[in-house]
Scaffold this motif. Structure first.
Motif, PDB file in Angstrom:
ATOM      1  N   GLN A  39      39.827  63.411   9.917  1.00  0.00           N
ATOM      2  CA  GLN A  39      39.788  62.651   8.670  1.00  0.00           C
ATOM      3  C   GLN A  39      38.469  62.875   7.933  1.00  0.00           C
ATOM      4  OE1 GLN A  39      40.202  58.387   9.150  1.00  0.00           O
ATOM      5  NE2 GLN A  39      40.410  58.046   6.955  1.00  0.00           N
ATOM      6  N   ILE A  40      37.370  62.861   8.685  1.00  0.00           N
ATOM      7  CA  ILE A  40      36.065  63.057   8.055  1.00  0.00           C
ATOM      8  C   ILE A  40      35.959  64.478   7.502  1.00  0.00           C
ATOM      9  CG2 ILE A  40      33.591  63.177   8.490  1.00  0.00           C
ATOM     10  CD1 ILE A  40      33.990  60.843  10.470  1.00  0.00           C
ATOM     11  N   GLY A  41      36.445  65.439   8.276  1.00  0.00           N
ATOM     12  CA  GLY A  41      36.452  66.827   7.794  1.00  0.00           C
ATOM     13  C   GLY A  41      37.222  66.929   6.482  1.00  0.00           C
ATOM     14  N   ASP A  42      38.359  66.241   6.409  1.00  0.00           N
ATOM     15  CA  ASP A  42      39.174  66.278   5.192  1.00  0.00           C
ATOM     16  C   ASP A  42      38.464  65.631   4.010  1.00  0.00           C
ATOM     17  OD1 ASP A  42      41.136  67.567   6.542  1.00  0.00           O
ATOM     18  OD2 ASP A  42      42.458  65.833   6.780  1.00  0.00           O
ATOM     19  N   ILE A  43      37.817  64.482   4.274  1.00  0.00           N
ATOM     20  CA  ILE A  43      37.116  63.778   3.185  1.00  0.00           C
ATOM     21  C   ILE A  43      36.096  64.711   2.545  1.00  0.00           C
ATOM     22  CG2 ILE A  43      35.433  61.941   2.694  1.00  0.00           C
ATOM     23  CD1 ILE A  43      36.798  60.295   4.930  1.00  0.00           C
ATOM     24  N   PHE A  44      35.326  65.390   3.400  1.00  0.00           N
ATOM     25  CA  PHE A  44      34.256  66.214   2.850  1.00  0.00           C
ATOM     26  C   PHE A  44      34.757  67.562   2.331  1.00  0.00           C
ATOM     27  CE2 PHE A  44      31.794  62.979   4.983  1.00  0.00           C
ATOM     28  CZ  PHE A  44      30.887  62.684   3.982  1.00  0.00           C
TER      29      PHE A  44
ATOM     30  N   ALA B 167      32.683  55.759   3.139  1.00  0.00           N
ATOM     31  CA  ALA B 167      32.988  54.485   3.797  1.00  0.00           C
ATOM     32  C   ALA B 167      34.314  53.926   3.289  1.00  0.00           C
ATOM     33  CB  ALA B 167      31.862  53.483   3.560  1.00  0.00           C
ATOM     34  N   THR B 168      34.548  54.075   1.999  1.00  0.00           N
ATOM     35  CA  THR B 168      35.806  53.606   1.420  1.00  0.00           C
ATOM     36  C   THR B 168      36.980  54.383   2.004  1.00  0.00           C
ATOM     37  OG1 THR B 168      34.572  53.171  -0.593  1.00  0.00           O
ATOM     38  CG2 THR B 168      36.955  53.180  -0.770  1.00  0.00           C
TER      39      THR B 168
ATOM     40  N   GLN C  16      35.318  48.680   0.420  1.00  0.00           N
ATOM     41  CA  GLN C  16      34.352  48.540   1.509  1.00  0.00           C
ATOM     42  C   GLN C  16      32.935  48.538   0.939  1.00  0.00           C
ATOM     43  OE1 GLN C  16      34.709  48.093   5.032  1.00  0.00           O
ATOM     44  NE2 GLN C  16      32.564  47.658   4.624  1.00  0.00           N
ATOM     45  N   GLN C  17      32.187  47.450   1.192  1.00  0.00           N
ATOM     46  CA  GLN C  17      30.815  47.378   0.681  1.00  0.00           C
ATOM     47  C   GLN C  17      29.853  48.090   1.619  1.00  0.00           C
ATOM     48  OE1 GLN C  17      29.105  43.650  -0.937  1.00  0.00           O
ATOM     49  NE2 GLN C  17      31.151  42.823  -0.490  1.00  0.00           N
ATOM     50  N   VAL C  18      28.834  48.668   1.013  1.00  0.00           N
ATOM     51  CA  VAL C  18      27.861  49.460   1.761  1.00  0.00           C
ATOM     52  C   VAL C  18      26.470  49.034   1.308  1.00  0.00           C
ATOM     53  CG1 VAL C  18      26.916  51.788   1.859  1.00  0.00           C
ATOM     54  CG2 VAL C  18      29.367  51.469   2.054  1.00  0.00           C
ATOM     55  N   ARG C  19      25.514  48.968   2.255  1.00  0.00           N
ATOM     56  CA  ARG C  19      24.134  48.719   1.810  1.00  0.00           C
ATOM     57  C   ARG C  19      23.175  49.693   2.499  1.00  0.00           C
ATOM     58  NH1 ARG C  19      21.817  43.155   4.739  1.00  0.00           N
ATOM     59  NH2 ARG C  19      21.602  44.125   6.793  1.00  0.00           N
ATOM     60  N   PHE C  20      22.090  49.980   1.827  1.00  0.00           N
ATOM     61  CA  PHE C  20      21.069  50.886   2.323  1.00  0.00           C
ATOM     62  C   PHE C  20      19.853  50.089   2.761  1.00  0.00           C
ATOM     63  CE2 PHE C  20      21.816  55.451   1.018  1.00  0.00           C
ATOM     64  CZ  PHE C  20      23.187  55.290   0.958  1.00  0.00           C
TER      65      PHE C  20
END
Lengths: 686, 363
Positions: free
Chosen positions: B117-122, B255-256, B263-267
């Motif tokens: 899935q991650i490979g596909d996202i990128f 993340a979404t 999906q909320q994300v913070r740095f």
């Protein structure tokens, strides 16, 4: 790093509750790991990253809080500047100790001071603070050195003046094999590259790591020599590691102490001695400091800030943040000329400054943008698509995917080495993880065994992963199958898996990779001969190279993994790298045949030791080009078949691309083939 | 009831309805039809006889009643006949409630699913996906990443070393950067996939846009949250004008895609030797949505990855000019994503290959 809120409030007026302080600091680079009520006080535990030794102190954390809440910070350097001046002024009192640095590369500064003391317990407030921060109170003098370490982050040490030969302090490299008993009572043998604090006769402390027992402050001590020094991080780190000895002091020195803070720490210790009635510094500080702190100014170009962060930070905020953190920032034509304070050992380049500005301005203000594409993407690793294809076939044939650790027990690896040496780990976690797997099969057999021991009789697993040999890595696919050949069904008969079920899957794989595999009897040195049951084992070859194995795992190999029961487990392993090296030519589509095929079934009586491959091979070499396929469709031994013979039925399909074949020519061709089979292999048509 | 038309058509109809009620077989239905509709001796035939004998004044009403009764009986019998037919199996019928014959179909490993899935996202975002070797030399695993010998950060990743070095892979030597021109023997198990990124940069000019995925190794004892081998995905983008904000956009989008829309994300600022500035990325706790629970230690946030802007020292090591190029990098544990996404409580389950576990994640 544990800090008490009351202690923090000595440096910054922050009335906010501990929880809010923790929450806001977590977003600025100091993550709150724990929060605990201590009476009406709070103990905050911050996770200090390895680059920030300055925050391994109450004052350092208070400075960050001051920046976050935009309050004034009562800096120890400033508050104690007067005391430092007084103690370093020329004085008539002769210092009662001599100090010499013989290793200036490892010790850039050594501040010593002599104090007269009355040893006793610390006042309760001090003992309480130390205890809360995890330091055991010992005596007023030792406690003061620890208190300064926690408050300012600068380690200190106290020697019993009477027990220092000379009395002298010599900072030098240890002699090889020199011995020293440290404060924890252990005798240490030192190496020539370790730094020690010696007196005129012998080593009395491992510099920056731990003091020696011989010069330890004790209940009868009346005069001490206090040490506040700077030792080279790499040296302290190497020494601490080699001795297996970590201390609050070594953890700070190895990350980098503040070169400018040694006198400040000493002044604070002097202040505390007097405040608690423990004693008094009686002579001026001796400050051996051959090469004072001279930081390189860093040029911070203003456009670079937004260029790196992707958000603009107003000039006023840039200056506010840098100044509050202790930097000196002076305007230049294109930005600022910035000098880092002594405690910021992590500052080297403009990006370091930009991080400070970014984190205190707030990462929450960053917009979300995307990097633009300037060129077509480069191709991905071709192994990804290849492995995916192998996975798809295994999954479609009912195998579930396993992922195993790449390190295994040497015992499990040894049958799979095929004569090669294992790739062993120098520092394995345990026996179970001692060598890198030479094959995926041990891991797969362990997984089969795990499932069988947990009540699963029918197991089909595969893994795609890396194997290791002394010549490097290779990627393989392995399959393991035990139990039923097809899932139980109310309509059908149960049958256990056999070799040909698994061989069919391997044939599918070979076809998918366009790899004409041959299934051959294993040679004596083959892996297949070591781990597979004789007579149910094949070495797989591709263009003359061994690329895998297929067969039934031996009981010995299965027992090695505590496999319960006696059911056969069939396994196969294929070198995917070898397979993909071979395939590649683009396949062209063939037009569909326009003329009908003619089929002839032939039943032959053969010697039972004759292989099907030999029969098929003979047919293919003797028949005309119009023979397009040969399929074995029945094999029979028993009633009606003579002892030592087997009946093999083959279906021969003939087809031409140019014309319809006549019955007569197909019959003739078949008769001729049967004739050759009779002569060369002794086959008799039934 | 005995056939008795004298009770009149209305009461006869009630009698019929009651008798019809108990009919469940074709034979009974046939008998009922005969009893009510047969030419002689049936209820309807009885009414016809009554009608023939009736006084002229009663004839009309009785005739209508008898006809209505007949129609009702025919209609009801027809309906019941159809209903009975519908419950009957046709000739050669099978019991369709028996289970189907399922061809066996294997289950994907959950880590393999996430990895794909991650490979596909990128891939969709235009990244090349690389895997690299799992054994590395010290230079590519540490030194080129701003972690020279004796650097305290080396403690952050305790390393597994080989007892005997393995010869380097036969690949063309790097064309740029500080890497030794003669390939070094491989001495350790890579502690992160970053080594792959260095090898790629040494051989290619910017721009770079890649993710490296695969197993990595650290000397961590097995427990609920640690395994000595785990899988990592690391991303690297280098070019002109790449910013921390680009990193934020990219990771928010990832993340979404992984945890769902919104999906909320913070740095949070952090430290890694190979990035400056560095940031850890948290997602809103997917169990409590930020209310605070045991999973997020009551903070409402869960850390999922480390990231930052590529440190200039790393660029210098690979021969990129840090004044000209900037870049971002991030690294994330695949097990961690799987633990969070599916609520798995023990990371060791991923390596036991227990089919009862593997069969929970779909094919």
């Amino acid at each position: 790093m544990n800090v008490l809120l009351s202690w923090i409030r000595e440096f910054v007026d922050v009335a906010e509750p501990a929880e809010e302080i923790g929450r806001r600091l977590s977003l600025r680079g100091l993550a709150l790991e724990g929060l605990e009520a201590q009476g009406d006080d709070w103990l905050l535990d911050f996770d200090v990253t390895a680059n920030r030794p300055d925050c391994m102190s109450v004052a350092g954390i208070a400075r960050e809080i001051a920046v976050v809440f935009q309050r004034p910070f009562r800096a120890p350097h400033t508050r104690l500047a007067g005391a430092v001046r007084t103690h370093t002024a020329p004085s008539m009192t002769a210092p009662a100790v001599s100090i010499r640095i013989d290793a200036p590369d490892l010790c850039r500064r050594y501040v010593g001071a002599v104090a007269d003391v009355r040893i006793g317990p610390s006042p309760q407030w001090m003992a309480d603070r130390l205890t809360a921060c995890g330091v055991r109170p010992i005596s007023n003098v030792v406690d003061i050195t620890n208190y300064v370490l926690l408050e300012l982050g600068h380690p200190m040490h106290a020697f019993d003046h009477e027990r220092l030969a000379g009395p002298a302090i010599v900072v030098r490299r240890a002699a090889d094999q020199e011995t020293l008993t440290t404060l924890d009572g252990k005798a240490r043998t030192l190496r020539g590259d370790m730094l020690v604090i010696g007196d005129a006769a012998r080593a009395s402390a491992v510099a920056g790591v731990m003091g020696g027992a011989a010069s330890e402050v004790h209940s009868g001590t009346t005069r001490i020599v206090l040490e506040a020094a700077w030792f080279k991080p790499q040296s302290v780190r190497a020494t601490s590691k080699a001795l297996g000895l970590r201390s609050e002091a070594s953890m700070r020195f190895e990350r980098g102490a503040d070169l400018t803070a040694a006198t400040v720490a000493m002044a604070r210790a002097g202040e505390l001695l007097e405040q608690t009635g423990a004693g008094r510094i009686t002579a001026p500080f001796i400050d051996v400091y051959p090469e004072p702190y001279a930081p390189q100014p860093v040029h911070l170009a203003q456009p670079r800030i937004a260029g790196l962060l992707g958000m603009a930070v107003p000039e006023a905020d840039v200056e506010r943040i840098l100044t509050a953190l202790g930097f000196q920032a002076t305007r230049s034509e294109t930005g600022w000329r910035v000098i880092a304070p002594g405690w910021r050992v992590d500052q080297h380049r403009d990006v370091d400054l930009i991080e400070e500005i970014g984190r205190h301005f707030g990462f929450e203000h960053l917009p979300s943008t995307f990097p633009g594409v300037q060129q077509a993407p480069q191709p991905s690793d071709p192994r990804i698509a290849r492995d995916q294809r192998a996975r798809r076939i295994a999954l479609a044939r009912g195998f579930s995917e396993a992922i195993s650790f790449a390190f295994i027990d040497a015992r499990h690896a040894s049958p799979f080495l095929a004569g090669a040496a294992p790739v062993a780990l120098a520092n394995p976690l345990s026996e179970t993880f001692a060598v890198m797997r030479p094959s995926l099969l041990p891991g797969l057999l362990a997984a089969v065994s795990h499932n069988r021991r947990h009540g699963r009789r029918d197991v089909q697993l595969f893994e795609v992963g890396t194997r290791f040999s002394p010549s490097g890595e290779s990627r393989a696919l392995a399959l393991a199958w035990t139990g039923l050949a097809t899932p139980d069904h109310w309509s059908g008969q149960r049958r256990d898996v056999d070799l040909f079920d698994l061989k069919g899957v391997v044939e599918h794989l070979a076809e998918a990779f366009d790899a004409p595999l041959t299934f051959d009897l294993p040679a004596a040195h083959d892996l297949a001969a070591d781990v597979l049951v004789p007579g149910r084992a094949a070495t797989l070859h591709l263009a003359g190279t061994a690329v895998g194995v297929l067969g039934q795992a031996t009981p010995a190999v299965c027992d090695g993994h505590d496999m319960p029961g006696t059911d056969a487990t069939y396994v196969a392993e294929l070198d995917l790298d070898a397979l993909s090296r071979h395939s590649g030519a683009l396949r062209m589509a063939q037009p569909l045949p326009r003329f009908p095929a003619a089929v002839r079934d032939v039943a032959l009586l053969l010697d039972e030791h004759l292989s099907a491959a030999e029969v098929r091979g003979t047919i293919l070499s003797e028949a005309p080009d119009t023979l397009v396929s040969v399929v074995e469709f029945d094999r029979y031994q028993g009633t009606g078949i003579p002892e030592g013979k087997v009946s093999l039925a083959l279906r021969l399909t003939y087809q031409s691309r140019e014309r319809t074949l006549t019955d007569a020519e197909v019959d003739t061709a078949t008769d001729e083939v049967v004739g050759v089979l009779h002569i060369s292999l002794g086959a008799v048509r039934r | 009831m005995r056939i008795n038309p004298s009770i009149g058509p209305d009461r006869a109809r009630a009698v019929f309805d009651e008798e019809l009620q108990g009919i469940t077989t074709d034979a009974a239905l046939r008998d009922l039809r005969h009893r009510w509709l047969a030419r002689s001796g049936s209820w309807v035939a009885g009414f016809m006889d009554l009608l023939a004998a009736a006084a002229p004044a009663e004839k009309k009403a009785l005739g209508r009643g008898a006809n209505e009764l007949k129609r009702h009986v025919e209609q009801a019998l027809g309906d019941r006949e159809a209903a009975l037919a519908a419950t009957k199996r046709p000739e050669g019928a099978v019991d369709i409630t028996l289970p189907g014959r399922q061809p066996s179909l294997g289950f994907r490993h959950p880590l393999s699913l996430i990895r794909e899935q991650i490979g596909d996202i990128f891939s969709r975002l235009g990244y090349q996906v690389l895997e690299g070797g799992e054994i590395e030399d010290d230079y590519h695993n540490f030194e080129a990443l701003n972690m020279p010998e004796e650097h305290p950060a080396r403690d952050m990743q305790d390393t597994l070393y080989l007892a005997t070095p393995v010869p380097p892979p036969a690949v063309p030597p790097p064309t740029r950067g500080r890497a030794p021109r003669t390939p070094q023997p491989l001495t350790l198990l890579r502690t992160h996939t970053s080594a792959m990124q260095i090898r790629q940069m040494e051989r290619h000019d910017p721009p770079v846009r890649l993710v490296a995925i695969g197993p990595v190794y650290r000397r961590d004892n097995l427990d609920l949250t640690h395994t000595p081998m785990f899988h990592q995905v690391e991303g690297l983008v280098v070019g002109r004008g790449i910013t921390l904000a680009d990193l934020k956009g990219t990771l928010t989008s990832m993340a979404t895609a992984l945890f769902g829309e919104g999906q909320q994300v913070r740095f949070r600022p952090s430290f890694f030797p190979y990035t400056e500035p560095s940031a850890e990325v948290d997602i809103r706790c997917i169990r409590c949505q930020g209310a605070g629970c045991a999973m997020c230690k009551r903070t409402g946030w869960i850390e999922i990855l480390g990231s930052g802007m590529v440190h200039p020292a790393v660029f210098e090591a690979v021969g990129y000019d840090p004044a000209e190029f900037t870049g971002f990098a991030f690294g994330m544990g695949i097990e961690r994503v799987a633990l969070l996404k599916w609520g798995v409580e023990d990371i060791r389950l991923f390596y036991e290959n227990d089919l009862r576990f593997l069969e929970q994640f779909g094919r």
